[in-house]
Design an enzyme around this catalytic site. Structure first.
Site, mmCIF file in Angstrom:
data_model
loop_
_atom_site.group_PDB
_atom_site.id
_atom_site.type_symbol
_atom_site.label_atom_id
_atom_site.label_comp_id
_atom_site.label_asym_id
_atom_site.label_seq_id
_atom_site.Cartn_x
_atom_site.Cartn_y
_atom_site.Cartn_z
ATOM 1 N N GLU B 209 0.825 -1.203 0.000
ATOM 2 C CA GLU B 209 0.000 0.000 0.000
ATOM 3 C C GLU B 209 0.864 1.260 0.000
ATOM 4 O O GLU B 209 2.084 1.183 0.167
ATOM 5 C CB GLU B 209 -0.971 -0.008 1.183
ATOM 6 C CG GLU B 209 -0.333 -0.241 2.532
ATOM 7 C CD GLU B 209 -1.363 -0.556 3.630
ATOM 8 O OE1 GLU B 209 -1.398 0.177 4.612
ATOM 9 O OE2 GLU B 209 -2.126 -1.537 3.496
ATOM 10 N N HIS B 246 8.532 14.646 3.450
ATOM 11 C CA HIS B 246 8.845 13.871 4.623
ATOM 12 C C HIS B 246 10.312 13.482 4.565
ATOM 13 O O HIS B 246 10.853 13.170 3.524
ATOM 14 C CB HIS B 246 7.877 12.700 4.543
ATOM 15 C CG HIS B 246 7.856 11.741 5.627
ATOM 16 N ND1 HIS B 246 8.850 10.850 5.845
ATOM 17 C CD2 HIS B 246 6.888 11.510 6.542
ATOM 18 C CE1 HIS B 246 8.482 10.078 6.856
ATOM 19 N NE2 HIS B 246 7.300 10.466 7.299
#
Lengths: 379, 294
Positions: B209, B246
């Site tokens: 995912e 990030h």
């Protein structure tokens, strides 16, 4: 949970990381008041969680009360009315660096990252100045040793007196990371002043949602976010553009469902998942939220249940009670699969009968329920 | 063979005296799993589902052989239970608990690597070798014996993919959820290596995912595998704005997004599919259909 800059700086301050003098304000009166404490020149910073705030015009300098009001009202007009702003003394940096600590999901350990080129997004630094970045993996049992920090700083290109200054700041930042059991802590930029002292220009802190129950000092940040349904503590709720409301269990299975709907030409209206386990109250609340949110924007609601662990009986109760409480204003279709311990207290046949009683149309397979929901949404 | 568990698996359950633990254990035992002990401090001497409870795993080990552990205790106590299991020399430990603090998991993993414990999870639905052994709650009614290995990150998707495969007459060698948390005991890619070595597995289905970088490690493993891998990535509908830039990106140097992961897996030689039904189609093409289950 990601903290706002001023919240992150509160945590920095506790560990004595130098930060600019600052005040958090909501109104222009408060801003003028704060300016008296901070002095001019100062910087007005919107507290929004996005990169490139400066380029978006959400960080601006003010030299006096007059420009402060102009700048303040300008930024205020582009953010939500209840969003606060941070006023900070303007700091003149001769150089900008970067210090970050996060958890590497592949190695399963913390990693310290230092760069001598701060001020832009870390991804940008990696792209344009890969040689300026040094990283050091940390043994979660032993912790981060001082010599590791020194080595990393030198590898990033620092020399002389700055090495010790960066080491002090990195040591304190590691303390913020460990004491708060954080996911990620970043200082970007680390502002280098002309006397070689350092000050944290920004703060990015991502907390581990799972640790807040045992961290009293972090609970206020969670409290603050409870009003927004997207920040619900018991569930994740993300509104999407589509017209098929989704009530489903399990993040991965729900993603499969909305991806499949999208692939087959339908438009999912939300993604939602329980965070803190499957209990009646959480199920009831989340289903009620989706029912209310879907009423106006969706043409149909799809209930999808795949269960192996949690009890089907509890899930059906939560959902049917929510439907009774909120009311069913648009068509609702459902499919259920349950295996193992999930069906020990209630079988699928009984669950189907309960759903039908509150007006839900039952479809025999997952394919059929997706197909039916898409057809209804297109009519 | 199959991976990690089989008919010789003997199990101790931490948290068996709680409501959830009682139900899960009952279901596992009815599947044929040999649950030989429950571990609950201060409940030693009692019995649950006919299984003796011990205060510590060491007391249990004096009386019976245990090679596998299951943890159902709440997040705040999961670290202590896991470290007890690791110290005891248990070989395979399934941690079902969802919500274990990240820093606790890092320590659990650190010690498991030192002691050679294979940790499944945390935040996992478990593992099943159809007809032989069920650890956790992975689709006991659905799984049928066959030659497809399944590894997922999420829990409910493991149940759903197992069900959909079986409904199409495609059996499984072993199905396992590697764990939904950011840090897990054994990364998803390591299960691909086990399946590659397993003589009872012909084809592997990998379900990944968006978020994190574990799929890139999978891609590396897949490029060296002889067996066919079908890769199915979740998250095509995840709204762009929800993903934030990030620090992780500069460690992995890659994107956490849907398209990028799909592409990396495709380039590594995996057959990439976008729905469970397309997965079935590809498995059929590879000759994995055994019989039609009505």
């Amino acid at each position: 949970m990601r903290l706002y800059e001023y919240e992150g700086k509160e945590l920095f301050k506790e560990m004595e990381i130098p930060i600019p003098k600052g005040e958090i304000v909501l109104t222009s009166e408060e801003a003028l008041q704060a300016a008296k404490i901070i002095g001019f020149p100062l910087v007005v910073k919107a507290q929004v969680q996005m990169g490139g705030r400066g380029k978006a015009g959400l960080v601006k300098k003010a030299d006096n009360e007059e420009t402060l009001l102009l700048v303040f009202n300008d930024i205020k007009s582009r953010i939500q009315a209840d969003e606060e702003l941070l006023l900070e003394e303007a700091v003149t940096a001769i150089d900008e660096g970067y210090i970050g600590i996060t958890v590497d999901d592949i190695r399963g350990v913390p990693v310290l990252v230092i760069s001598s080129k701060g001020g832009m997004d870390v991804e940008k630094i990696a792209e344009t100045e890969p040689g300026s970045i040094a990283r050091e993996y940390i043994d979660p049992d032993k912790g981060l040793y001082y010599h590791q920090i020194i080595k990393t700083i030198k590898e990033a290109g620092y020399k002389g007196a700055l090495v010790k200054e960066f080491a002090d700041m990195a040591t304190k930042l590691y303390k913020v990371f460990v004491e708060n059991e954080a996911d990620t802590v970043e200082i970007n930029p680390v502002m280098v002043l002309d006397n070689n002292k350092l000050i944290a220009g920004d703060a990015k802190v991502i907390l581990d949602d799972y640790v807040i129950f045992r961290k009293k000092n972090l609970q206020k940040y969670k409290q603050k976010r409870m009003n927004n349904p997207e920040n619900n503590t018991k569930a994740i709720y993300v509104s999407l553009d589509g017209d098929i409301g989704i009530i489903s269990i399990g993040a991965s299975n729900t993603m499969m469902l909305i991806d499949s709907i999208d692939y087959l030409g339908g438009k999912p209206g939300n993604f939602a998942d329980l965070v803190s386990g499957v209990d009646y109250d959480s199920l009831f609340e989340l289903a009620s939220l989706i029912l209310r949110e879907s009423e106006n924007k969706c043409k149909v609601i799809l209930i999808n249940i795949t269960l192996a662990g949690a009890s089907l009986k509890v899930v059906i109760r939560g959902y049917t009670d929510a439907i009774k409480a909120v009311g069913l204003k648009i068509p609702m279709v459902a499919n259920i699969r349950a295996t193992g311990a999930a069906r020990l207290e209630m079988g699928v046949d009984e669950a189907v009968a309960e759903l039908k009683k509150v007006g839900v149309r039952y479809c025999d397979t997952l394919e059929e329920v997706i197909d039916t929901a898409i057809k209804i949404s297109k009519n | 063979m199959s991976i990690l568990i089989n008919k010789d698996t003997t199990v101790a359950v931490w948290g068996m005296t709680g409501g959830y633990g009682i139900q899960q254990t009952k279901n596992m035992m009815s599947y044929g799993t040999k649950v030989v002990a429950g571990i609950s401090a201060s409940r030693g001497g009692e019995e649950v589902n006919g299984v003796p409870i011990y205060d510590t795993v060491y007391e249990a080990m004096k009386e019976t052989e245990i090679n596998t552990g299951i943890i159902y205790v709440p997040p705040a106590r999961a670290k202590d239970a896991a470290l007890e299991a690791i110290e005891s020399g248990i070989k395979v430990l399934m941690i079902a608990t969802e919500g274990i603090p990240l820093h606790d998991t890092m320590l659990i993993r650190r010690f498991s690597e030192e002691r050679g414990t294979w940790i499944i999870g945390p935040n996992t639905v478990g593992i099943i070798t159809p007809g032989e052994c069920l650890i956790g709650s992975l689709a006991s009614d659905y799984a049928i014996k066959g030659r497809v290995g399944l590894v997922t990150r999420g829990g409910t998707i493991a149940v759903e993919l197992t069900r959909i495969m079986s409904a199409a007459g495609i059996g499984q060698s072993t199905c396992v959820g590697s764990g939904g948390d950011k840090v897990i005991g054994k990364n998803t890619a390591l299960y691909l290596q086990l399946f590659e070595q397993d003589p009872e597995t012909d084809v592997v289905v990998l379900n990944g995912e968006i978020g994190g970088y574990k799929e890139y490690e999978c891609a590396k493993v897949i490029s060296g595998m002889k067996k066919k891998v079908i890769a199915y990535i979740l998250g095509r509908c995840a709204p762009e704005g929800k993903r934030m830039g990030h620090i992780g990106a500069i460690i992995g140097g890659k994107s956490e997004g849907f398209e990028e992961k799909r592409e990396a897996l495709r380039q590594a030689g995996a057959i990439v599919v976008d729905t469970p039904w397309l997965m079935v189609e590809e498995l059929n093409k590879l000759g994995m259909r055994q019989r039609v289950i009505v």
